[in-house]
Scaffold this active site. Structure first.
Site, mmCIF file in Angstrom:
data_model
loop_
_atom_site.group_PDB
_atom_site.id
_atom_site.type_symbol
_atom_site.label_atom_id
_atom_site.label_comp_id
_atom_site.label_asym_id
_atom_site.label_seq_id
_atom_site.Cartn_x
_atom_site.Cartn_y
_atom_site.Cartn_z
ATOM 1 N N LEU B 252 0.814 -1.212 0.000
ATOM 2 C CA LEU B 252 0.000 0.000 0.000
ATOM 3 C C LEU B 252 0.851 1.267 0.000
ATOM 4 O O LEU B 252 1.805 1.392 0.767
ATOM 5 C CB LEU B 252 -0.873 -0.011 1.258
ATOM 6 C CG LEU B 252 -1.793 1.182 1.470
ATOM 7 C CD1 LEU B 252 -2.882 1.204 0.416
ATOM 8 C CD2 LEU B 252 -2.413 1.112 2.861
ATOM 9 N N ARG B 286 -12.145 5.493 -4.268
ATOM 10 C CA ARG B 286 -11.150 4.504 -4.697
ATOM 11 C C ARG B 286 -11.632 3.647 -5.858
ATOM 12 O O ARG B 286 -10.847 3.305 -6.744
ATOM 13 C CB ARG B 286 -10.774 3.615 -3.510
ATOM 14 C CG ARG B 286 -9.973 4.374 -2.490
ATOM 15 C CD ARG B 286 -9.645 3.537 -1.283
ATOM 16 N NE ARG B 286 -8.812 4.317 -0.371
ATOM 17 C CZ ARG B 286 -8.478 3.926 0.848
ATOM 18 N NH1 ARG B 286 -8.907 2.755 1.310
ATOM 19 N NH2 ARG B 286 -7.712 4.672 1.604
ATOM 20 N N HIS B 353 -7.597 -4.687 -1.385
ATOM 21 C CA HIS B 353 -7.316 -3.964 -0.153
ATOM 22 C C HIS B 353 -8.283 -4.244 0.980
ATOM 23 O O HIS B 353 -7.863 -4.405 2.127
ATOM 24 C CB HIS B 353 -7.326 -2.464 -0.493
ATOM 25 C CG HIS B 353 -6.901 -1.572 0.618
ATOM 26 N ND1 HIS B 353 -5.684 -1.726 1.257
ATOM 27 C CD2 HIS B 353 -7.500 -0.511 1.210
ATOM 28 C CE1 HIS B 353 -5.566 -0.793 2.187
ATOM 29 N NE2 HIS B 353 -6.656 -0.050 2.197
ATOM 30 N N ARG B 394 -15.789 1.545 0.337
ATOM 31 C CA ARG B 394 -15.432 2.271 1.551
ATOM 32 C C ARG B 394 -14.614 3.507 1.212
ATOM 33 O O ARG B 394 -13.743 3.458 0.346
ATOM 34 C CB ARG B 394 -14.620 1.362 2.474
ATOM 35 C CG ARG B 394 -14.087 2.065 3.691
ATOM 36 C CD ARG B 394 -13.409 1.111 4.656
ATOM 37 N NE ARG B 394 -12.146 0.564 4.174
ATOM 38 C CZ ARG B 394 -11.009 1.253 4.082
ATOM 39 N NH1 ARG B 394 -10.974 2.535 4.403
ATOM 40 N NH2 ARG B 394 -9.903 0.665 3.652
#
Lengths: 259, 585
Positions: B252, B286, B353, B394
């Protein structure tokens, strides 16, 4: 801006990269094995594998475990130097297996991998971490304040006061420092660098009010005064914490009672 | 076999588990069972921050945060839960500060805040500074601070205990939690923990993908344990692909890099996000950014000889800013890629993720056995759970928030429940039998299949078929492949037959969990014939609120002949003040 071109990044960390020259090398990993269910003695065992030298030592250990010997045992989790699971002694130096690239280890010679020293080996590269965490718990590693009325909002802290203890907040409790310390090897009684680093993190936090208590704990015969300033801990820290400096600052605070 | 008796048992010691433990230890006799030492948990890998409308640096309020969360989740969010999340965010951050968390500070000495994807002023006008942070190590600081406070509160941990089964006892036809069964890594011993309340806080399941930011240990053990006992899993088709993982490694690189001014560029140096999200640009949500990156790559504007990545460009930012605000991710680029981010752009690609779906709960953290029925004594919080505050996608900084808000809620609710019920629910007969049989089968099997092969093939098929872009055909390919792998898994054997620290055996157990959950994900994705948030169907590119503004509930069914299948049901979305709108950034 820098114009994106075919730069040195291309092909990095990528065993499949379609370059004419194979990136793979043959490396030998000489691993210290111990399993009390098999033998009372620890032995060295060699494993050979084809691997891209830009991969991590942890990748090599996985390749061995998954393709050659499933009994090889080690701890790991995040695989990028944040969780602190995989501190081990690689070519005689404490490092995280996931943060050490094979190319940086002179892979033309056998690469030695053994458990960190000073803690009881339980199996292969797994050691008993309990004494390490006990020393950590002994320095009261949590914020202590005496205010009777908690503020409704956050406590204020200047950016400068926040910076004062920034270095020691980076600790991931991997034990690379403590298990590189000759004083700690000698007997397990010394608190060790990691516990002192975590005491430092609170002693120098302007919000904390138990600095005196922590200093008294570290004034013990097994406390900071046993540090011989060999700098092994600073060299070993995978987070780049100036561990020896932090220990010196705690010693100085004990003398001056100013922190 | 050992039997332990506690009021409350918590499974997992990441952010949600430890936040719950701090509350429940004060109120009930609590044990925390964790397969890792607590500070090894993957909360520590979170970087960019924790959202809360503190309004320390500019105007902000929790209602704007609620709206952003609902919109970010593409209107699959339960709006009552999102409102709680945004309201309680403020006290959650202040709680952590009081516990000692070293947040970055403003010149006034208050907690500093920065921009993050999808967080906006006044319902989408412009980015807002809402993320409370500690450099790019906010998760590390949260994990350390919570562990420190667990030490302070004397929380009792059972480290390196793997929970492999959830015990259920039916009373008058209602499923009650009776406890859990755990395997002790050090000795191979099986332990039964009888408890009035059990809280799952065991994290995500990203390891069924190949390119992922997730730790090796994120294998969905909690989800799998309750699913196998007939409890549903909600919205498992929704998985988040973070736009900026290190190319091919998946490590990440925080969205905070773009919050600090970093820019995504294609091979022509073009700031391509301006085309896809004219207002929020690189700080769109995202799912939008990840799809944009893959669109660039598919249309031939990717970088490198194979055109398979794009660049995260930080070179226009002052080195002092990178050192102060993004020290860890710049070091990752140096360590793993040999790149100097001061002068060179960083090759990135989307990385698996975060699981938006999980064990369904209500806002008290109580686990549901269907759309409405609570399982008495069973709780879940954090990534393992689905409240649902994240819906179909999210927002960045909402997961560190989720673990704190709902970890605390679950900890209080479970401990209060433990205090009110007089007696423990009786354990089922021979409570460890399923785990004992599973371990024995794996340990004694002489089959020819290997864990590493099956896992590799699973990860490859998931990356190829159910990632950012999906179609009926790719999902069907995945479903068939997973079925084949599940069959082969029955013939898997391990080399290590010992009792002590047998990680070979546990990797086999974990693979079984991944296979079960991958199947649920693919089957749920196949049935959702629309595109919403992280679930993008090229054959159904639009959101379909008429037919699909509802949560998927997946149940494991076992026929009389022992055959397993997945039954899908649906649950309505809780809507309060926001009507679904077209989602634009």
């Amino acid at each position: 801006m820098a114009t994106p071109t075919l730069d040195k990044a291309d092909g990095a960390g990528a065993p499949e990269a379609g370059f004419a020259d194979s990136p793979y090398i043959t490396a030998t990993f000489r691993i210290r094995r111990f399993n009390s269910e098999v033998s009372a003695e620890a032995v060295w065992e060699d494993f050979q594998l084809e691997i891209d030298p830009k991969e991590r030592v942890l990748d090599a250990l996985h390749k061995i475990k998954w393709d050659q010997d499933g009994t090889l045992t080690f701890r790991r989790s995040c695989a990028h130097g944040i969780c602190g699971s995989d501190a081990m002694r690689i070519n005689g130096k404490n490092r995280l297996a996931c943060k050490t690239l094979i190319k940086d280890l002179s892979p033309e010679k056998p690469i030695t991998v053994e458990p960190i020293k000073g803690l009881t080996v339980l199996k292969d590269l797994v050691v008993d971490m309990e004494p390490f965490f006990q020393a950590y718990r002994d320095v009261m590693p949590f914020l202590i304040t005496k205010d009777t009325n908690e503020p409704t909002r956050e406590r204020l802290q200047t950016a400068e006061d926040r910076e004062r203890f920034d270095d020691t907040t980076k600790c991931i409790l991997c034990a690379a420092c403590t298990s590189s310390c000759p004083v700690f090897w000698n007997d397990g009684q010394y608190f060790g660098p990691a516990a002192i680093v975590n005491a430092h993190r609170f002693i120098f936090d302007s919000r904390d009010e138990a600095g005196e208590q922590r200093l008294e704990i570290l004034n013990d015969k097994d406390g900071v005064w046993r540090c011989r300033t060999t700098f092994n801990c600073t060299d070993a820290c995978p987070r780049g914490i100036e561990v020896t400096k932090a220990i010196q600052e705690v010693k100085r605070a004990l003398i001056t009672r100013r922190f | 076999m050992k039997i332990h008796k506690y009021d409350t048992v918590i499974v997992g010691a990441g952010g949600a588990g430890m936040r719950a433990a701090i509350e429940s230890t004060k109120r009930s006799r609590t044990a925390v069972l964790t397969k890792l030492y607590p500070t090894r948990s993957h909360t520590g890998a979170a970087q960019g921050g924790m959202a809360a409308a503190l309004a320390n640096v500019e105007e902000d309020n929790w209602e704007w945060h609620t709206f952003d969360t609902v919109k970010g989740g593409d209107y699959l969010v339960d709006q009552d839960a999102a409102e709680i999340l945004a309201k309680e965010a403020i006290d959650s951050v202040l709680d952590l500060e009081k516990m000692g968390l070293p947040f970055n500070r403003t010149p006034d000495g208050t907690i500093d805040q920065r921009r993050f994807g999808g967080h906006s002023r006044n319902h989408g006008e412009a980015p807002v500074r809402r993320s409370c942070y500690a450099a790019d190590r906010t998760g590390h600081m949260i994990l350390q601070t919570l562990y420190q406070n667990c030490v302070k509160e004397g929380v009792e941990f059972f480290n390196e205990f793997y929970v492999l089964d959830q015990l259920i006892t039916e009373i008058d036809g209602v499923k009650h939690s009776a406890g859990v069964v755990a395997y002790e890594l050090a000795t191979g011993e099986i332990h039964v923990f009888q408890a009035k309340a059990v809280i799952y806080a065991s994290g995500g399941t990203g390891k069924f993908f190949k390119v992922t930011s997730n730790a090796h240990t994120l294998t969905g053990d909690g989800q799998a344990a309750v699913y196998r006992r007939g409890l549903p899993l909600e919205d498992m088709e929704f998985f988040q692909f973070h736009p900026t993982g290190i190319w091919r490694m998946g490590i990440l690189l925080t969205e905070g890099a773009r919050g600090e001014g970093g820019i995504l560029r294609n091979k022509d140096g073009e700031r391509f996000m301006e085309k896809y999200a004219p207002v929020m640009k690189d700080l769109a949500s995202r799912d939008v950014v990840s799809r944009s990156i893959y669109t660039e790559i598919r249309e031939g504007r990717g970088c490198g000889p194979e055109g398979d990545h794009v660049y995260l460009d930080l070179t226009h930012l002052p080195p002092e800013q990178l050192d102060a605000k993004l020290p860890d991710i710049t070091e990752f680029a140096r360590t793993y890629l040999g790149i100097e981010p001061y002068t060179d752009p960083i090759p990135i690609q989307p990385t698996a993720h975060y699981a938006m779906g999980g064990i369904p709960t209500n806002v008290r953290g109580e686990v549901l056995s269907d759309n409405t029925t609570v399982v008495p004594g069973l709780y879940a919080a954090g990534e393992v759970a689905c409240v649902s505050v994240h819906g179909a996608n999210r927002l960045g900084t909402n997961s560190l928030l989720d673990i704190n808000v709902f970890g605390k809620r679950a900890g209080i609710a479970a401990a209060e429940y433990s205090a009110t019920v007089a007696a423990h629910v009786e354990l089922p007969e021979d409570p460890a039998s399923l785990v004992v049989a599973q371990i024995e089968r794996l340990r004694s099997s002489t089959g020819s299949e290997r864990v590493a092969d099956i896992r590799r093939e699973l990860q490859e098929t998931m990356d190829a078929n159910v990632m950012v872009f999906r179609t009926e055909q790719t999902i069907k390919t995945a479903v068939e492949k997973i079925a084949e792998l599940r069959e082969r898994y029955r013939h898997v054997s391990v080399q290590d037959k010992g009792k002590r620290f047998n990680t070979d055996l546990l990797e086999a157990v974990e693979l079984g969990n991944l296979l079960d959950l991958a199947e649920v994900m693919a089957v749920s994705a196949l049935a959702r014939k629309e595109s919403r948030g992280g679930h993008y169907r090229e054959d159904y590119p639009n959101r379909d609120d008429v037919n699909f503004m509802r949560h998927t509930m997946a149940y494991r069914e076992v026929g009389d002949d022992g055959t397993e299948s997945i039954r899908l049901d649906y649950k309505p979305v809780v809507q309060t003040r926001y009507q679904p709108m077209e989602r634009k950034y």
